[in-house]
Scaffold this active site. Sequence first.
Site, PDB file in Angstrom:
ATOM      1  CG  ASP A 187     -26.907   9.574 -38.603  1.00 17.89           C
ATOM      2  OD1 ASP A 187     -27.973   9.608 -39.247  1.00 17.89           O
ATOM      3  OD2 ASP A 187     -26.742  10.218 -37.557  1.00 17.89           O
TER       4      ASP A 187
HETATM    5  C1  BGC Z   1     -29.704  11.831 -37.464  1.00 21.42           C
HETATM    6  C2  BGC Z   1     -30.178  10.471 -36.994  1.00 21.42           C
HETATM    7  C3  BGC Z   1     -31.482  10.125 -37.646  1.00 21.42           C
HETATM    8  C4  BGC Z   1     -31.338  10.213 -39.163  1.00 21.42           C
HETATM    9  C5  BGC Z   1     -32.603   9.842 -39.926  1.00 21.42           C
HETATM   10  C6  BGC Z   1     -29.744  11.968 -38.968  1.00 21.42           C
HETATM   11  O1  BGC Z   1     -29.485  13.266 -39.371  1.00 21.42           O
HETATM   12  O2  BGC Z   1     -28.388  12.043 -36.997  1.00 21.42           O
HETATM   13  O3  BGC Z   1     -30.288  10.464 -35.597  1.00 21.42           O
HETATM   14  O4  BGC Z   1     -31.890   8.843 -37.255  1.00 21.42           O
HETATM   15  O5  BGC Z   1     -30.975  11.530 -39.504  1.00 21.42           O
HETATM   16  O6  BGC Z   1     -33.592  10.782 -39.782  1.00 21.42           O
END
Ligand code: BGC
Length: 764
Positions: A307
């Site tokens: 993530d």
């Molecule tokens: C979130 C993810 C997301 C990623 C990209 C993160 O802050 O936890 O779910 O896919 O950002 O936007």
Amino acid sequence: MHPLTPQSPPSTGVNRRLFLTLCGTLAASAAVAGPALAAAPPSSRIAGLISRMTLEEKAGQLSCFTDVVRWSLTFINPTVNPAVKEQQMADVRAGRVGVLMNGFGIEGGRRLQKAAVEESRLGIPLVFAGDIMHGYKTAFPIGLGEAASFDTALAERTARAGASEATAEGVHWNFAPMVDVGRDQRWGRVAEGAGEDVLLNARMAAARVRGIQDGDLRRDDTMAATAKHFAGYGAVSGGMDYNTVDISEATLRDIHLPPFKAAFDAGAPTTMAAFTVLNGVPSTANPWLLQQVLRKEMQFKGPVISDYAADAELIVHGFAADERDAVRIAFLAGVDISMQSGLYNKHLPALVRDGVIPMAAVDAAVGRVLALKESLGLFDNPYRSLDPEAPAKRIGTAEKRALAREAGARSIVLLKNDGDLLPLRQGTRIALIGPCARGTDNLVGPWAFFAQADSIDLESGLRAALDGAAALTVTPGCGYEQPLAGGIEAALAAAAGADVVVLAVGESQDMSGEAASRADIGLPAAQLALVEAISRSGKPVVAVLRHGRALALPPALQASPAILATWFLGSEAGHAIADVLLGKVNPSAHLPVSFPLVSGQQPFHYSHLGTGRPDDPAGQNHRFKARYREASNAALYPFGHGLSYTRFALSGLQLSSARLAWDGRLSVRATLRNVGARRGAQVVQLYVRDELASMARPVRELKDFLRVELDPGESREVAFTLQRSQLGFTGLKGRTLTEAGAFTLWIGDSSLGGLTAGFTLLPG
Ligand code: BGC
């Protein structure tokens, strides 16, 4: 031999071990990831490419960045590595980027792809990723809201529509579905998943994957799905986002992993590691989770992405000494792609040169990323999903708007309808009051950054549905979290001139979703004051709630004769709510999360383990029972609850036998009858309890459900089948157990009550 497994190594000078590893990866991913990947041609191309790549180019393929060349959404997250547009183009040409995310648009996409394919040394195409969580330009209900429909076909259709729109503007890989089970309503991200139940989450996860991929990843209008966030993120302590997760292995396996398994079985080829710590070890740094559980046990073959900058965050966790150490730990744990930190580019090559990370492990990770690109057809058609004519054909079409309206109405839960106050009759004078009455700013939900601005608010929806404009007044009464000078007085005056008040209260968009945890899941003070004042107005009140979680409703609101839970419904929210308020649509949704009596009951879910001192909410003696002093530990509205404008009667429960043989099947039947005056749908739910087991078992678990639509007076037999595989659980030391003995089952219209019978699972 699998058709993807070539007979002999290609003659490109590829190292034999690498070739075999990659063949294994590709063949296995085809076998596991379903028809889409199985359709991909055999690839000596990938092995050939890897043999020619420099370490820096390999690290590039394992790096994902926010797309700053196209429209940038860097405001979503802290910007860790803000590259200017020119720098990003240069990085693409130099092979320093494998994945770009959350950029949209044809012209910029073609420029970027041209730089990758025609101007970089090896011509490896980029894969464009995006968070298409509940639609793209046309927003559909948030995941939690749509789960209330208990309608997997609907979830599949909205996911399909979101994919059709997002691919029209150059997205190939969806960071969705979010499949985290959310049992603590303080956690803002409960909005994204399918709520508190394992089975409902698993079915919705699979449906969303099917919708996103449509069984063929190579098509111009399909995307690769990502089951996220692996794993246990929904169990953050105190419901606080990003917080520690400390759960038993049995809870991890029985509650949090099944939706991932369902998503993988449905063909999701990728997953994302959770930000969080799992039992002391960050998921991003957890080889047991990412290798033993994910790869070995679940047989997952695709790429794992971190993530957002979670590898760099290992340093803040106190888990990695510095950036280089963070890369070593994350990569060796099993994170193939680093999102946004840029750390793999920076440190992976030297770690390999210094012998800390084996080259074979890097090659396997690169192989997984290239296999994903190949399965999407990007090597053969790098400009797929970048057709200048597609946006006009596929985005915001009348069909998609109609689907958003249908999905919206299907997601609305009628919690209460005393005296059949709803549906409202034409000619009723309506005072629409509350901060959720007007305005599109807080309408579509926390992950709809991309939604078009032409969403329908409640006021517009009602005006379009009412015969005469004079029948409606609109008064905000207060802001979401701030009082408005004179607001309550104006609201009371409006109520005085009306026959009924539609009280539109709840959460603003930024009160739920990521980084929007709440210590109190009630209404903010400004809205409480409005609700209390209106409750004393003497007018009948229809409360229309907007929310990304279950709410703790204040007593004054609980007293309203009619209450609708409407979540964040998307682009057609206002029309959908008006359809239900005026009876054009008969509500049929049921709660995917329990509404508690008070906030302090969280985490709260119907499927909790039994205790030695269960409370009897209806009884007299509450001393020394598992409950709080201030409230019984019951729900105000339990999981599965939802009313209709018609009435249903369920009767004649019959089991094919009182005994289920070890390898046998038990059929459970009853008759559902529409005893009301209009056509409607009921969700019939089957729950089971294991009465005696070597581990404490939930007081009830949902095992199946059916959505049945009936005309007035019509009846139908509903039938379920139970077998041993549905009755197992994880015992001590992670072993899967199924124990013979007594079980109780219920079928009904919520997790409370229902028709009940017992049966015995006979030993094998
Ligand atoms: C979130 C993810 C997301 C990623 C990209 C993160 O802050 O936890 O779910 O896919 O950002 O936007």
